[in-house]
Scaffold this active site. Structure first.
Site, mmCIF file in Angstrom:
data_model
loop_
_atom_site.group_PDB
_atom_site.id
_atom_site.type_symbol
_atom_site.label_atom_id
_atom_site.label_comp_id
_atom_site.label_asym_id
_atom_site.label_seq_id
_atom_site.Cartn_x
_atom_site.Cartn_y
_atom_site.Cartn_z
ATOM 1 N N LYS A 144 0.807 -1.227 0.000
ATOM 2 C CA LYS A 144 0.000 0.000 0.000
ATOM 3 C C LYS A 144 0.838 1.275 0.000
ATOM 4 C CE LYS A 144 -4.441 -1.353 0.399
ATOM 5 N NZ LYS A 144 -5.560 -0.834 -0.388
ATOM 6 N N SER A 187 1.278 -9.778 -1.149
ATOM 7 C CA SER A 187 0.995 -8.341 -1.025
ATOM 8 C C SER A 187 1.279 -7.756 0.355
ATOM 9 C CB SER A 187 -0.466 -8.065 -1.401
ATOM 10 O OG SER A 187 -1.341 -8.839 -0.595
#
Length: 412
Positions: free
Chosen positions: A61, A310
């Protein structure tokens, strides 16, 4: 779906992603893309892993958040930004906001675990606890943005955020140009939209596959026009999104070849395998690509697959539970329920058989009262460690041959 890509004017292009890569270069970790020989042997595909859990905040992110911040003019930055998040978006925005001297406010639901609040505060953000759900926190963040003149930073439905996330694909295809298939987690769709814009821009024929937890098939339903339940206590809370973005849905519809749904059990197995094989920690959302590979081996057999790990932000107690459950499912740990006569020497006889079979006893639970057995009998639950299923079966056979009633206590 790829045949539609040329007919749609997408809001994020390969050039946007390349510009984002130049913008954020040096301020984020250029994480490695490494061949996993063991996962390749296990799955029948050639498997490369992109380790985004090695970012400073342990998740991808940061890329989109930083790109968004760098595109703001000085006056906008000085006023500050706000977001609603209890996870990786909050930490990525807080960390890079502090680096750039941008005031960051994060609105979190009141039930957010204290550790997540503390981690985000530790990156310099001001925390506002509001509401019982994410939707309530989100609505309050929008109200505060208007009232205080702050810029709201959406976690996924923003072209600048999407372009930042897409830089992952540029790095993967540069480091492992032989990749012909990408497996990417989907929550709101920001990650796969950015990766899709970059990867399909570079290689239109690349196979782009999204992965959602089957408890939260929101993008799957959005694209497929179906109506499935979207709720539940998933271990992949980072992608537990009830409503995908409008921008991301359009990009996914144009570029993504398939969306695969994976079960909680497959996600747990993937988390465990990442730790055992790659010696790396994956959060639930980060493990979904591997979960899809495990669940659909025939779909990816013979392909050269790039997995996007991720993020690695998982509660340590939850991680311990996942690992123990995996040991139980693989029969390396078991609980056996054994009925025996409640008299001296009975337990000793049981323990002797464990010793003979070289199976380690972890714990014994002895039950005399809360049972329907005769008063002269008892039941014990024995937690034990074995090498594998065959080793455990040998013990069970020996116990039964000695006259004991024994049943394994299974987990789902």
């Amino acid at each position: 779906m790829t045949d539609r890509a040329d007919t749609i004017d997408l809001p994020v292009t390969l050039d946007d992603v390349r510009a984002a890569a130049r913008r954020i270069e040096g301020a984020i970790v250029r994480t490695p893309t490494l061949l996993s020989r063991t996962l390749s042997e296990l799955t029948g595909a050639t498997v490369y892993v992109k380790f985004e859990n090695l970012q400073f905040t342990a998740a991808f992110k940061e890329r989109g958040a930083l790109n968004k911040l760098l595109l703001m003019d000085p006056e906008t930055r000085a006023r500050g930004v706000i977001a609603a998040s209890a996870g990786n978006h909050a930490q990525g925005l807080a960390y890079h906001g502090a680096r750039l001297s941008v005031p960051v406010t994060i609105v979190m639901p009141r039930p957010t675990p204290t550790i997540k609040v503390m981690q985000t505060e530790g990156h310099g953000a001001s925390i506002v606890l509001h509401g019982e759900t994410f939707d309530e926190a989100y609505a309050h963040a929008l109200e505060l943005a208007e009232a205080r003149g702050l810029t709201f930073v959406h976690p996924f439905d923003d072209p600048q955020i999407i372009a930042g996330q897409g830089t992952i694909a540029l790095e993967m295809l540069e480091d492992a140009p032989e990749i012909d298939t990408l497996l990417v987690p989907i929550g709101g769709g920001g990650l796969i939209s950015g990766i899709g814009a970059a990867a399909k821009g570079l290689r239109p024929a690349i196979d782009l596959v999204g992965v959602e937890a089957d408890l939260y098939p929101s993008m799957y339903c959005e694209i497929g026009g179906c109506d499935l339940p979207t709720a539940g206590d998933t271990i992949a809370e980072g992608i537990a999104v009830k409503q995908p973005g409008a921008i991301t849905a359009a990009i996914v519809k144009a570029l993504v070849d398939e969306i695969v749904l994976v079960s909680e059990r497959d996600i747990e197995t993937a988390i465990s395998l990442f730790l055992q094989i790659e010696k790396t920690v994956a959060e639930g959302a980060g493990a979904t690509g591997l979960a899809a590979l495990l669940a659909r081996p025939e779909r990816f057999n013979g392909r050269t697959v790039g997995l996007v790990l991720s993020g690695g932000n998982i509660d340590t107690r939850l991680l311990a539970t996942v690992l123990l459950r995996d040991l139980a499912r693989s029969h390396r740990m078991a609980r056996l329920r054994i009925q025996l006569q409640d008299r001296p020497g009975a337990l000793s006889a049981v323990v002797k058989l464990f010793d003979q079979q070289q199976i380690n006893i972890v714990e014994i639970y002895h039950q005399r009262v809360f049972t329907s057995l005769p008063a002269k009998d008892a039941v014990i639950d024995v937690e034990c460690e074995a090498r594998d299923a065959a080793h455990l079966e040998g013990l069970v056979a020996a116990l039964r041959e000695a006259g004991f009633r024994v049943e394994p206590v299974e987990i789902c």
